[in-house]
Design an enzyme around this catalytic site. Structure first.
Site, short mmCIF file in Angstrom:
data_model
loop_
_atom_site.label_atom_id
_atom_site.label_comp_id
_atom_site.label_asym_id
_atom_site.label_seq_id
_atom_site.Cartn_x
_atom_site.Cartn_y
_atom_site.Cartn_z
N CYS A 1 5.52 46.89 49.45
CA CYS A 1 5.68 48.28 49.01
C CYS A 1 6.47 48.32 47.71
O CYS A 1 6.41 49.30 46.98
CB CYS A 1 6.27 49.16 50.09
N LYS B 1 7.64 47.55 68.42
CA LYS B 1 6.18 47.44 68.36
C LYS B 1 5.84 46.90 66.97
O LYS B 1 5.79 47.65 66.00
CB LYS B 1 5.55 48.82 68.58
N GLU C 1 9.79 54.50 55.86
CA GLU C 1 9.65 53.78 54.60
C GLU C 1 8.16 53.64 54.37
O GLU C 1 7.47 52.98 55.15
CB GLU C 1 10.28 52.38 54.68
N GLU D 1 -1.56 53.45 45.93
CA GLU D 1 -1.12 52.12 46.32
C GLU D 1 -2.33 51.28 46.73
O GLU D 1 -3.10 51.68 47.60
CB GLU D 1 -0.14 52.24 47.50
C1 UN1 Z 1 8.40 45.72 51.40
O1 UN1 Z 1 7.71 45.50 50.43
O2 UN1 Z 1 7.91 46.35 52.36
O3 UN1 Z 1 12.58 44.03 47.70
C2 UN1 Z 1 9.80 45.24 51.52
C3 UN1 Z 1 11.69 43.32 48.16
C4 UN1 Z 1 11.88 42.72 49.53
C5 UN1 Z 1 11.52 43.71 50.59
C6 UN1 Z 1 10.18 44.35 50.40
N1 UN1 Z 1 13.25 42.29 49.67
O4 UN1 Z 1 10.65 43.12 47.57
#
Ligand code: UN1
Length: 495
Positions: free
Chosen positions: A286, A177, A252, A387
Site C-alpha cells: 500500500c 482472520k 488501513e 491503486e
Molecule cells: C503495506 O504496504 O501494507 O512502509 C505495509 C513499508 C512497510 C509496511 C508496508 N514497512 O513499506
C-alpha cells in the site's frame, strides 16, 4: 519440494478443524506445482467458538499486570528472532516476495514485539491538577475486549503484529482472520505465541474467506474492536457494519503514493528510490511508489536511467538469492494487473518497458509480470489515480515544484509521499503540503519503521494510526479517575 501439510485453526489453545470439514489449498506463486499447505475454510460457527474463547480468556488476561503481558511479548520477539529464517522462507513460498524482503517482514514483527513489550512497562496515562482542594485526577488506559484482526497477504506477519501486539499488551484478546494467501505465516505466528507462553484463548486463529469467516467476525456482537487492512472498497463495508454497533474500527486501505523528483535532486539516488519503492514486493504494497512526478528539466535523463535499470531487474523465484523481484501473489492478482496494463495503453500512456506477463521457460508455472513503466502519464488517467497493486510505475512530467505538489495530492488516497531535492526549504514545504500520513525526504515512499505512527489520510484510513504509541489508542479506552480526599462534598465548577 516441501511436504504439504494440513493446518488447523487455533481456538482456546487447541488446534482444531473447521466445523465445515472443508479446507483450501495454497500453492507457491513462483511455481504452482508446489502445494504449500491446506488450511481450514472456516464458517461463522468457527468464528463463534473463537470469539467465545477470546471472551472467556479476557476475564483473566485483562487483570494480568501489563508488564507481565509485555514479558510474553518480549519472549515472542526472541522466538521470532530465532525462527526468522524459517518463517521468511515459508513466507516467500506462500506469497512470493523475495527472501530479503520476507526477512524484513519478520524483522518488523520482532521490532514491534520489543516495542510493545516495553509498552507494558509504560502505557502512560496522565495526572493533572484538580481545580478543587484535596482532590487527585488521573487518566488510565483500559482494554476494550475482544478484537477482530483482519490482515492482508502482502505483509503476512508485520501487519498482524501491528494489530495484535498493541491489542494484547493493552489487555485485550484477539481473533485473527488472516488473508488466505498468507495462512501459513499466520500459523507460524500463532505457534510463536504458544511457545512464548500466551495463555490459551488470548489469541485465536480462524482461517478462511473474507466473505464467511471475516464477515462473521466483523458482525459478531462480542467483538468490540475491528482492525482491518485491505482494499478501500472492503474497508468501507467494514466501517459501515462497525458503525451500526458502535464498535471501534481502524482501517488501513489503499494508496497511490508519489515520489516528487525536483530539478536539483540527486538523480542517481532518486532512480534507486523509484526502483525500490516501485518494484519492491512486486509493487504489492500500500506504500508502493506507483507514481513518480518528475521536473521537466531532468525528466529525460531520469526516465532513461530508470528504464535502463528496470530492464535489468532479475525477476524470478524469491528463494533464489539472485532474484530482485518475485512473482505476484495469485492468478487473480496477475489478471487484474494485466488489465491495468491494457487500460494504461488505451488511455494513451507511453509504455516504456515491461507490459507483459512472463510465461516462458522457468516462468511457466508461476504468476510473473515484467516490471513496467509508463511514461508521459497524464495525472488524470486511471493508471495515475487508482491503486494497481503490481509492478507498474507511472512517470508524470511536471513544470514546477508547486505543480508537483498539486499532482501529488490529486488522488483520493493519502498514505505516503516522497520528495527528492537538495533544497531544505523545498523539503519542508513538501512535508507540510503533502496531504499524506507519511512523508519521506530523499527516500522512497516505502520503509516505515514501527516507532512512528503508520497510516494515511483521505480514503486510505479513518483517522487512526497503527504502530508506535498511537496504536494504543485503537486498542484502549481512556478512563478518567477523580479521587476526593477532602472528606466533604465538593462541587466541580461551583465551589
Ligand atoms: C503495506 O504496504 O501494507 O512502509 C505495509 C513499508 C512497510 C509496511 C508496508 N514497512 O513499506
Amino acid at each position: 519440494m516441501a511436504q504439504a501439510k494440513a493446518y488447523k485453526n487455533l481456538i482456546a489453545g487447541e488446534w482444531v478443524q473447521s466445523s465445515s470439514g472443508n479446507t483450501f489449498d495454497n500453492h507457491n506463486p513462483a511455481d504452482q506445482r508446489e502445494l504449500v499447505g491446506s488450511f481450514q475454510d472456516s464458517t461463522s460457527e468457527d468464528v463463534e467458538k473463537a470469539v467465545a474463547a477470546a471472551c472467556e480468556a479476557y476475564s483473566q488476561w485483562r487483570l494480568t499486570p501489563a508488564p507481565k503481558r509485555g514479558e510474553i511479548l518480549f519472549r515472542l520477539g526472541e522466538i521470532l528472532t530465532h525462527r526468522k529464517e524459517e518463517i521468511a522462507r515459508d513466507m516467500t513460498r506462500e506469497m512470493g516476495k523475495i527472501l530479503l524482503e520476507t526477512r524484513g517482514d519478520v524483522q518488523e514483527a520482532i521490532d514491534m514485539a520489543y516495542w510493545m513489550a516495553g509498552e507494558g512497562r509504560r502505557m502512560y496515562g496522565h495526572t493533572t491538577p484538580s481545580e478543587l482542594r484535596d482532590k487527585f485526577n488521573m487518566s488510565v488506559r483500559m482494554p476494550v475486549g475482544v478484537c477482530g484482526i483482519i490482515s492482508p497477504w502482502n505483509f503476512p506477519i508485520a501487519i498482524p503484529s501491528w494489530k495484535m501486539l498493541p491489542a494484547l499488551v493493552c489487555g485485550n484478546t484477539c481473533v485473527f482472520k488472516p488473508a488466505s494467501d498468507a495462512a501459513l505465516t499466520a500459523v507460524h505466528f500463532m505457534e510463536a505465541f504458544e511457545e512464548a507462553g500466551l495463555p490459551k484463548g488470548v489469541a485465536n486463529l480462524v482461517t478462511g474467506s473474507g466473505s464467511h469467516a471475516g464477515s462473521a467476525l466483523v458482525e459478531h456482537k462480542d467483538v468490540r474492536v475491528v482492525s482491518f487492512t485491505g482494499s478501500t472498497s472492503t474497508g468501507r463495508i467494514v466501517a459501515q457494519r462497525c458503525a451500526r454497533d458502535f464498535k471501534k474500527c481502524n482501517l488501513e486501505m489503499g494508496g497511490k503514493n508519489a515520489i516528487l523528483v525536483m530539478e536539483d535532486a540527486n538523480l542517481e539516488l532518486a532512480v534507486d528510490g523509484a526502483l525500490w519503492g516501485g518494484f519492491g514486493t512486486s509493487g504489492q504494497r500500500c506504500t508502493a511508489s506507483s507514481r513518480v512526478i518528475v521536473h521537466k528539466n531532468v525528466y529525460k535523463k531520469f526516465v532513461s536511467d530508470l528504464v535502463e535499470r528496470t530492464q535489468k531487474l532479475r525477476v524470478g523465484n524469491g528463494l533464489d538469492s539472485e532474484t530482485e523481484m518475485g512473482p505476484v501473489v495469485s492468478e487473480k492478482q496477475k489478471e487484474s494487473i494485466l488489465q491495468w496494463l491494457t487500460i494504461g495503453q488505451t488511455e494513451g500512456a507511453r509504455l516504456l518497458c515491461g507490459g507483459r506477463a512472463l510465461e516462458d521457460g522457468s516462468y511457466q508455472h508461476g504468476h510473473f509480470i515484467e516490471p513496467t513503466i509508463f511514461g508521459d502519464v497524464d495525472p488524470h488517467m486511471q493508471i495515475a489515480q487508482e491503486e494497481i497493486f503490481g509492478p507498474v510505475v507511472s512517470v508524470i512530467p511536471c513544470s514546477s515544484f508547486q505543480e508537483a505538489i498539486e499532482i501529488g495530492n490529486s488522488v483520493r488516497y493519502g498514505l505516503s509521499a516522497a520528495i527528492y531535492t537538495q533544497d531544505i526549504n523545498q523539503a519542508f514545504v513538501a512535508i507540510r503540503e503533502m496531504n499524506t500520513g507519511i512523508v519521506y525526504v530523499n527516500a522512497p515512499t516505502t520503509g516505515a519503521e514501527i516507532h512512528l505512527p503508520f497510516g494515511g489520510t483521505k480514503e486510505t484510513g479513518n483517522g487512526h494510526r497503527e504502530a508506535a504509541e498511537a496504536a494504543l489508542d485503537v486498542f484502549s479506552e481512556w478512563k478518567a479517575v477523580y479521587l476526593d480526599f477532602s472528606g466533604h462534598l465538593q462541587r466541580a465548577q461551583i465551589d
